[in-house]
Design a protein around this motif. Structure first.
Motif, PDB file in Angstrom:
ATOM      1  N   GLY A 263      52.067  -6.155  49.532  1.00 19.65           N
ATOM      2  CA  GLY A 263      50.930  -6.851  50.124  1.00 19.65           C
ATOM      3  C   GLY A 263      51.165  -8.335  50.340  1.00 19.65           C
ATOM      4  N   ALA A 264      51.901  -8.965  49.415  1.00 19.13           N
ATOM      5  CA  ALA A 264      52.087 -10.414  49.487  1.00 19.13           C
ATOM      6  C   ALA A 264      53.314 -10.833  50.277  1.00 19.13           C
ATOM      7  CB  ALA A 264      52.179 -10.994  48.072  1.00 19.13           C
ATOM      8  N   PHE A 265      54.355  -9.972  50.317  1.00 20.30           N
ATOM      9  CA  PHE A 265      55.640 -10.412  50.874  1.00 20.30           C
ATOM     10  C   PHE A 265      56.004  -9.758  52.202  1.00 20.30           C
ATOM     11  CE2 PHE A 265      56.719 -10.649  46.088  1.00 20.30           C
ATOM     12  CZ  PHE A 265      56.099 -11.882  45.974  1.00 20.30           C
ATOM     13  N   GLY A 342      67.018 -22.629  59.347  1.00 19.62           N
ATOM     14  CA  GLY A 342      65.928 -21.676  59.448  1.00 19.62           C
ATOM     15  C   GLY A 342      64.737 -22.042  58.581  1.00 19.62           C
ATOM     16  N   ALA A 343      63.619 -21.371  58.848  1.00 22.70           N
ATOM     17  CA  ALA A 343      62.360 -21.647  58.153  1.00 22.70           C
ATOM     18  C   ALA A 343      62.123 -20.640  57.030  1.00 22.70           C
ATOM     19  CB  ALA A 343      61.201 -21.624  59.147  1.00 22.70           C
ATOM     20  N   TYR A 344      63.177 -20.338  56.286  1.00 27.13           N
ATOM     21  CA  TYR A 344      63.050 -19.370  55.201  1.00 27.13           C
ATOM     22  C   TYR A 344      62.313 -19.970  54.006  1.00 27.13           C
ATOM     23  CZ  TYR A 344      66.368 -16.370  57.650  1.00 27.13           C
ATOM     24  OH  TYR A 344      66.967 -15.569  58.578  1.00 27.13           O
ATOM     25  N   TYR A 345      61.570 -19.087  53.313  1.00 22.60           N
ATOM     26  CA  TYR A 345      60.924 -19.472  52.057  1.00 22.60           C
ATOM     27  C   TYR A 345      61.008 -18.266  51.129  1.00 22.60           C
ATOM     28  CZ  TYR A 345      57.905 -22.115  48.957  1.00 22.60           C
ATOM     29  OH  TYR A 345      57.416 -22.837  47.890  1.00 22.60           O
ATOM     30  N   GLY A 366      51.913 -17.012  53.687  1.00 29.29           N
ATOM     31  CA  GLY A 366      53.322 -17.069  53.365  1.00 29.29           C
ATOM     32  C   GLY A 366      53.604 -16.147  52.196  1.00 29.29           C
ATOM     33  N   PRO A 367      54.885 -15.988  51.805  1.00 32.00           N
ATOM     34  CA  PRO A 367      55.255 -15.015  50.771  1.00 32.00           C
ATOM     35  C   PRO A 367      55.001 -15.531  49.354  1.00 32.00           C
ATOM     36  CG  PRO A 367      57.215 -16.131  51.553  1.00 32.00           C
ATOM     37  CD  PRO A 367      56.061 -16.666  52.376  1.00 32.00           C
ATOM     38  N   VAL A 368      53.742 -15.758  49.025  1.00 29.51           N
ATOM     39  CA  VAL A 368      53.347 -16.318  47.737  1.00 29.51           C
ATOM     40  C   VAL A 368      52.326 -15.396  47.088  1.00 29.51           C
ATOM     41  CG1 VAL A 368      52.354 -18.301  46.544  1.00 29.51           C
ATOM     42  CG2 VAL A 368      53.767 -18.648  48.580  1.00 29.51           C
TER      43      VAL A 368
END
Length: 462
Positions: A263-265, A342-345, A366-368
């Motif tokens: 769900g978050a990532f 790149g815009a990786y997080y 975002g992936p948080v």
């Protein structure tokens, strides 16, 4: 999401860069205010013909467009990946979902009907739906084909004409989609305008527009609604969300962590119904947090995860993470800006979160995965409900009583029990509060795109 800009921001050439590499994808020229007005006038002229086109013929045009969309799925998916960083399989899935949506509205359009009324024996009384007119569709970047096909399909199937402005973050895939569909329609029934928020603002303020359908940020949605209040246009909004996940005391913490991670990532957290905040029962908090951090560390080495859409979005996400840490949150995974292009997080897990932190009260996109520990289900439900948004919420529980309470009491449009994603096709819900208004999908979207007229036919001289 697209932000409306002020009139002082002069449209010009917009550049789009690949968020995975930073390489230039292409440039587009934003429409001028005069071109916006011209597109609306041309749409109004085309409406006279399209509204009179039999519903079956409109449906056949949409079916032909859906067929071509399936044939060119790889092409559109590749452009989507280049512009937004969406993983190739997800991008292709979005294109195919869009084709399926066009087919759905091609079937539902001719079946959209009014009602007969029981009046006098010598009269006929009817309630008849008809198209509203010129629809402006302002569509997002996070699933640009699937979302756009819903709005365009429902509008066109019911006899409306459309001016489409895709997000400036994915103008090439938006234009490819519009031009593909438009080839199967009469001239000017579907037009596409490139541009940033100023073009969206001009469209929202333009006289002659009957419906404005916007999927994007809450700030932009409110600007659209304010503009429509001045022109009288109907507004459909699916805007921001701060979707909660409740983890009850009786669930398997590792299975719950797996659901929370998806769900978050998924899509790097850039889904309208992503899990944005998590409330876990204290009895299984430690095991759940450990398992969730383990899930986060699998990305992207074991589980693919793409970049955020651009550096601006990454900065927004990292600002929220830093705010949480400064206010006492503990980083269990991720939380740092990676080196390289790149815009990786990274997939990030935050423990010890509270309502004092922006990551718990604002949309992160975002992936948080921020986690707050609660003492019981009542506290979790109260915390989840106490929010200015109202899009979606998920509850993981083995208690039927808790599931029933959750879906009845949570003030959101969609409640999911034991499954963060999924659901039967053609469902439709009303977002609440800051998350928007109106049905944005499903058969009910046909009702939103039409107006109903009551007709009474009596006997002459009777």
């Amino acid at each position: 999401m697209t932000e409306l800009m002020t009139r002082e921001d002069v449209p010009g050439t917009l550049e789009v860069h690949d968020p995975a590499s930073g390489e230039l994808v292409g440039r587009v020229t934003a429409a001028t205010e005069q071109e916006v007005a011209g597109a609306v006038r041309a749409a109004r002229a085309a409406f006279a013909v399209w509204a009179r086109t039999p519903a079956g013929e409109r449906a056949e045009a949409l079916k032909a467009a859906a067929k071509e969309l399936r044939e060119r799925a790889d092409e559109l998916a590749e452009m989507n990946t280049r512009e937004t960083g969406k993983l190739p399989d997800d991008a292709r899935g979005g294109v195919l979902a869009g084709a399926g949506t066009l087919e759905q509205y091609a079937e539902l359009g001719p079946a959209h009907r009014g009602r007969s009324l029981q009046g006098g024996w010598d009269a006929t009384d009817l309630m008849v739906p008809g198209p509203r007119g010129v629809v402006v569709a302002l569509t997002p970047w996070n699933d640009p084909v699937a979302v756009a096909c819903g709005l365009l399909g429902a509008a066109l199937a019911t006899g409306n004409v459309v001016v489409h402005k895709p997000s400036e973050r994915c103008p090439h895939v938006g234009r490819m989609l519009s031009e593909l569909i438009a080839r199967h329609l009469p001239l000017d029934v579907l037009q596409c305008l490139d541009g940033d928020g100023s073009v969206g603002a001009w469209l929202a303020e333009c006289d002659g527009v009957d419906v404005i359908a916007h999927v994007g940020s809450t700030a932009t949605g409110r600007s659209v609604a304010a503009a429509a209040a001045r022109t009288g246009a109907k507004v459909l909004l699916e805007n921001g969300g701060n979707d909660a996940l409740i983890v009850d005391a009786d669930v398997d913490p590792r299975l719950a962590a797996s659901q929370a991670a998806v769900g978050a990532f998924a899509n790097a957290g850039q889904i309208c119904v992503s899990v944005e905040r998590i409330y876990v029962h204290r009895d299984l908090a430690r095991e759940f947090l450990d398992a969730l951090a383990e899930e986060a560390r699998k990305r992207p080495t074991e589980v693919p995860m793409g970049p955020l859409v651009d550096e601006r979005q990454r900065a927004h996400v990292h600002d929220q993470v830093r705010d949480a840490v400064e206010r006492g949150a503990q980083v269990l995974a991720g939380g740092t800006l990676p080196d390289g292009p790149g815009a990786y997080y990274p997939a990030t897990v935050l423990a010890g979160c509270t309502r004092s932190m922006r990551v718990m009260t604002e949309e992160t996109f975002g992936p948080v995965a921020p986690v707050q520990v609660v003492g019981d289900f009542d506290e979790a439900l109260a915390e989840a409900a106490d929010d200015r948004y109202g899009l979606t919420a998920t509850v993981l529980t083995n208690s039927m009583a808790h599931a029933q309470r959750a879906w009845r009491e949570l003030p959101v449009g969609t409640v999911k029990v034991n499954d963060v994603f999924g659901g039967a096709p053609a469902g439709a819900a009303h977002p609440r509060n800051a998350s928007g208004e109106g049905f944005g999908y499903g058969p009910e979207l046909l009702d939103e795109m039409t107006v109903t007229k009551v007709v009474h036919i009596g006997l002459a001289g009777g």
